[in-house]
Motif scaffolding. Structure first.
Motif, PDB file in Angstrom:
ATOM      1  N   TYR A  17     -33.937  14.933  69.187  1.00  0.00           N
ATOM      2  CA  TYR A  17     -32.724  14.538  69.745  1.00  0.00           C
ATOM      3  C   TYR A  17     -32.695  15.378  71.307  1.00  0.00           C
ATOM      4  O   TYR A  17     -32.221  16.588  71.027  1.00  0.00           O
ATOM      5  CB  TYR A  17     -31.407  14.947  68.958  1.00  0.00           C
ATOM      6  N   THR A  20     -33.782  19.081  71.028  1.00  0.00           N
ATOM      7  CA  THR A  20     -33.900  19.523  69.749  1.00  0.00           C
ATOM      8  C   THR A  20     -34.790  18.899  68.792  1.00  0.00           C
ATOM      9  O   THR A  20     -34.549  17.548  68.715  1.00  0.00           O
ATOM     10  CB  THR A  20     -32.433  19.391  68.964  1.00  0.00           C
ATOM     11  N   ALA A  22     -36.035  17.839  65.444  1.00  0.00           N
ATOM     12  CA  ALA A  22     -35.413  17.422  64.110  1.00  0.00           C
ATOM     13  C   ALA A  22     -36.530  17.317  63.156  1.00  0.00           C
ATOM     14  O   ALA A  22     -36.477  18.034  62.035  1.00  0.00           O
ATOM     15  CB  ALA A  22     -34.376  16.361  64.231  1.00  0.00           C
ATOM     16  N   PRO A  41     -33.068  25.045  54.441  1.00  0.00           N
ATOM     17  CA  PRO A  41     -31.697  25.424  55.208  1.00  0.00           C
ATOM     18  C   PRO A  41     -30.974  24.293  55.824  1.00  0.00           C
ATOM     19  O   PRO A  41     -31.640  23.060  56.262  1.00  0.00           O
ATOM     20  CB  PRO A  41     -32.048  26.627  55.785  1.00  0.00           C
ATOM     21  N   SER A  42     -29.809  24.529  56.193  1.00  0.00           N
ATOM     22  CA  SER A  42     -28.760  23.568  57.224  1.00  0.00           C
ATOM     23  C   SER A  42     -29.596  23.600  58.633  1.00  0.00           C
ATOM     24  O   SER A  42     -29.963  24.438  59.029  1.00  0.00           O
ATOM     25  CB  SER A  42     -27.551  24.165  57.157  1.00  0.00           C
ATOM     26  N   GLY A  43     -29.722  22.325  58.917  1.00  0.00           N
ATOM     27  CA  GLY A  43     -30.359  22.037  60.332  1.00  0.00           C
ATOM     28  C   GLY A  43     -31.892  21.966  60.216  1.00  0.00           C
ATOM     29  O   GLY A  43     -32.580  21.916  61.394  1.00  0.00           O
ATOM     30  N   SER A  44     -32.452  21.896  59.204  1.00  0.00           N
ATOM     31  CA  SER A  44     -33.916  22.192  59.025  1.00  0.00           C
ATOM     32  C   SER A  44     -34.357  20.699  59.152  1.00  0.00           C
ATOM     33  O   SER A  44     -35.861  20.454  59.568  1.00  0.00           O
ATOM     34  CB  SER A  44     -34.431  22.627  57.616  1.00  0.00           C
ATOM     35  N   GLY A  45     -33.705  19.670  59.121  1.00  0.00           N
ATOM     36  CA  GLY A  45     -34.249  18.371  59.261  1.00  0.00           C
ATOM     37  C   GLY A  45     -34.040  17.241  58.263  1.00  0.00           C
ATOM     38  O   GLY A  45     -34.604  16.294  57.966  1.00  0.00           O
ATOM     39  N   LYS A  46     -33.393  17.846  57.047  1.00  0.00           N
ATOM     40  CA  LYS A  46     -33.347  16.963  55.902  1.00  0.00           C
ATOM     41  C   LYS A  46     -32.927  15.590  55.946  1.00  0.00           C
ATOM     42  O   LYS A  46     -33.340  14.827  55.601  1.00  0.00           O
ATOM     43  CB  LYS A  46     -32.875  17.741  54.739  1.00  0.00           C
ATOM     44  N   SER A  47     -31.488  15.589  56.587  1.00  0.00           N
ATOM     45  CA  SER A  47     -30.981  14.556  56.581  1.00  0.00           C
ATOM     46  C   SER A  47     -31.652  13.385  57.790  1.00  0.00           C
ATOM     47  O   SER A  47     -31.812  12.292  57.338  1.00  0.00           O
ATOM     48  CB  SER A  47     -29.776  14.798  57.331  1.00  0.00           C
ATOM     49  N   THR A  48     -32.512  14.058  58.669  1.00  0.00           N
ATOM     50  CA  THR A  48     -33.151  13.127  59.702  1.00  0.00           C
ATOM     51  C   THR A  48     -34.047  12.586  58.861  1.00  0.00           C
ATOM     52  O   THR A  48     -34.592  11.389  59.077  1.00  0.00           O
ATOM     53  CB  THR A  48     -33.585  14.045  60.715  1.00  0.00           C
TER      54      THR A  48
HETATM   55  N1  LIG Z   1     -27.553  12.585  66.118  1.00  0.00           N
HETATM   56  C1  LIG Z   1     -28.080  13.643  66.503  1.00  0.00           C
HETATM   57  N2  LIG Z   1     -27.965  14.088  67.712  1.00  0.00           N
HETATM   58  C2  LIG Z   1     -28.513  15.271  68.023  1.00  0.00           C
HETATM   59  N3  LIG Z   1     -28.800  16.242  67.412  1.00  0.00           N
HETATM   60  C3  LIG Z   1     -29.242  15.884  66.115  1.00  0.00           C
HETATM   61  C4  LIG Z   1     -28.684  14.440  65.444  1.00  0.00           C
HETATM   62  N4  LIG Z   1     -28.908  14.591  64.052  1.00  0.00           N
HETATM   63  C5  LIG Z   1     -29.709  15.857  63.931  1.00  0.00           C
HETATM   64  N5  LIG Z   1     -29.642  16.627  64.826  1.00  0.00           N
HETATM   65  C6  LIG Z   1     -30.095  18.184  65.060  1.00  0.00           C
HETATM   66  O1  LIG Z   1     -31.427  17.891  64.600  1.00  0.00           O
HETATM   67  C7  LIG Z   1     -31.683  19.141  63.732  1.00  0.00           C
HETATM   68  C8  LIG Z   1     -31.620  18.622  62.012  1.00  0.00           C
HETATM   69  O2  LIG Z   1     -30.696  18.063  61.805  1.00  0.00           O
HETATM   70  P1  LIG Z   1     -30.459  17.415  60.372  1.00  0.00           P
HETATM   71  O3  LIG Z   1     -31.572  16.654  59.835  1.00  0.00           O
HETATM   72  O4  LIG Z   1     -29.019  17.029  60.174  1.00  0.00           O
HETATM   73  O5  LIG Z   1     -30.615  18.734  59.419  1.00  0.00           O
HETATM   74  P2  LIG Z   1     -30.118  18.906  57.813  1.00  0.00           P
HETATM   75  O6  LIG Z   1     -29.751  17.852  57.194  1.00  0.00           O
HETATM   76  O7  LIG Z   1     -31.391  19.702  57.015  1.00  0.00           O
HETATM   77  O8  LIG Z   1     -28.813  20.124  58.091  1.00  0.00           O
HETATM   78  C9  LIG Z   1     -30.421  20.021  63.844  1.00  0.00           C
HETATM   79  O9  LIG Z   1     -30.727  20.847  64.887  1.00  0.00           O
HETATM   80  C10 LIG Z   1     -29.265  19.085  64.026  1.00  0.00           C
HETATM   81  O10 LIG Z   1     -28.329  19.669  65.070  1.00  0.00           O
END
Ligand SMILES: Nc1ncnc2c1ncn2[C@@H]1O[C@H](COP(=O)(O)OP(=O)(O)O)[C@@H](O)[C@H]1O
Ligand SMILES: [Mg+2]
Length: 228
Positions: A17, A20, A22, A41-48
């Motif tokens: 992104y 960043t 992800a 951990p938070s921000g590691s890319g799990k949701s992505t």
């Molecule tokens: N839509 C987005 N726009 C910009 N940055 C994003 C977006 N989604 C995720 N990120 C960034 O990508 C990284 C991974 O995010 P995410 O997958 O949400 O992690 P997790 O679910 O492990 O907390 C983080 O640095 C987050 O800030």
């Protein structure tokens, strides 16, 4: 390296992104009916990773195959049909429609697929019974507790008999007792329906309900079983 018999496989996924990163070469695979926890951990890319696997986010590079079909070769319409008919989703909170009753919420995916109201609500109630929330049918989401709301959300995610249930921090907004009950019922219901579960969590207690754990760190994944 694609494990034989996998339902959903991701290979060398990258997603940025802006500046960043992800995902940075993440790998994933799940068998039919398997429960896989995606930890980290938070921000590691799990949701992505979950959003890529579910066809919600398109990766910059790498491949995802569902049932042997490369997702990048599907049209948007094919991907959304896949999400509607083969996938179910549970998120942390806020996913129920506040104006609808709980049974109407659970019946909604079937209604959107064209099922008649009576039949859809009958199926909805059967799932609500399995999640032990059938007594809440007439209530609206604002009138039930967080744990009850998540059980209603799980019933709604399973009502279409999906092959894969995607759950992103499904107990993240609950206290530990309610969280454990939701996980017990979620995994029990998914197993009985032979739905695979992609379970994103940063809590070891929640991951304990899985068959296998994949750890994501800085957008890279590691399969804990193969690592030990
Ligand atoms: N839509 C987005 N726009 C910009 N940055 C994003 C977006 N989604 C995720 N990120 C960034 O990508 C990284 C991974 O995010 P995410 O997958 O949400 O992690 P997790 O679910 O492990 O907390 C983080 O640095 C987050 O800030
Ligand atoms: Mg997340």
């Amino acid at each position: 390296m694609t494990p034989a018999g996998s339902l959903l496989v991701a290979d060398k996924l990258c997603k940025a992104y802006g500046p960043t990163t992800a995902l940075d070469g993440a790998e994933f695979s799940i068998h039919p009916g398997e429960v896989v926890a995606v930890m980290g951990p938070s921000g590691s890319g799990k949701s992505t990773l979950l959003h890529c696997l579910a066809g919600i986010v398109t990766p910059d590079s790498g491949s995802i195959t569902y049932n042997g079909q490369e997702m990048a070769t599907m049209s948007d319409a094919q991907r959304s049909a896949l999400r509607r008919s083969e996938f179910g989703f549970v998120f942390q909170f806020g996913q129920l429609v506040p104006e609808l009753t709980c049974v109407e919420n659970v019946a909604l995916p079937l209604r959107l697929n064209g099922t008649k109201r009576k039949e859809a609500e009958r199926a909805a109630l059967a799932w609500m019974e399995r999640l032990e929330v059938d007594d809440l049918g007439k209530k609206r989401p604002g009138e039930v507790s967080g744990g009850q709301g998540q059980r209603v959300a799980v019933a709604r995610a399973l009502v279409t008999n999906p092959r894969v249930l995607f759950a992103d921090e499904p107990t993240g907004a609950l206290d530990s007792l309610n969280g454990e009950r939701v996980m017990e019922l979620l995994t029990e219901a998914a197993r009985s329906a032979n739905a695979a579960v992609v379970l994103v969590t940063h809590e070891a207690r929640v991951a304990a309900y899985s068959d296998r754990e994949i750890v994501v760190r800085d957008g890279k994944s590691r399969d804990m079983e193969r690592a030990v």
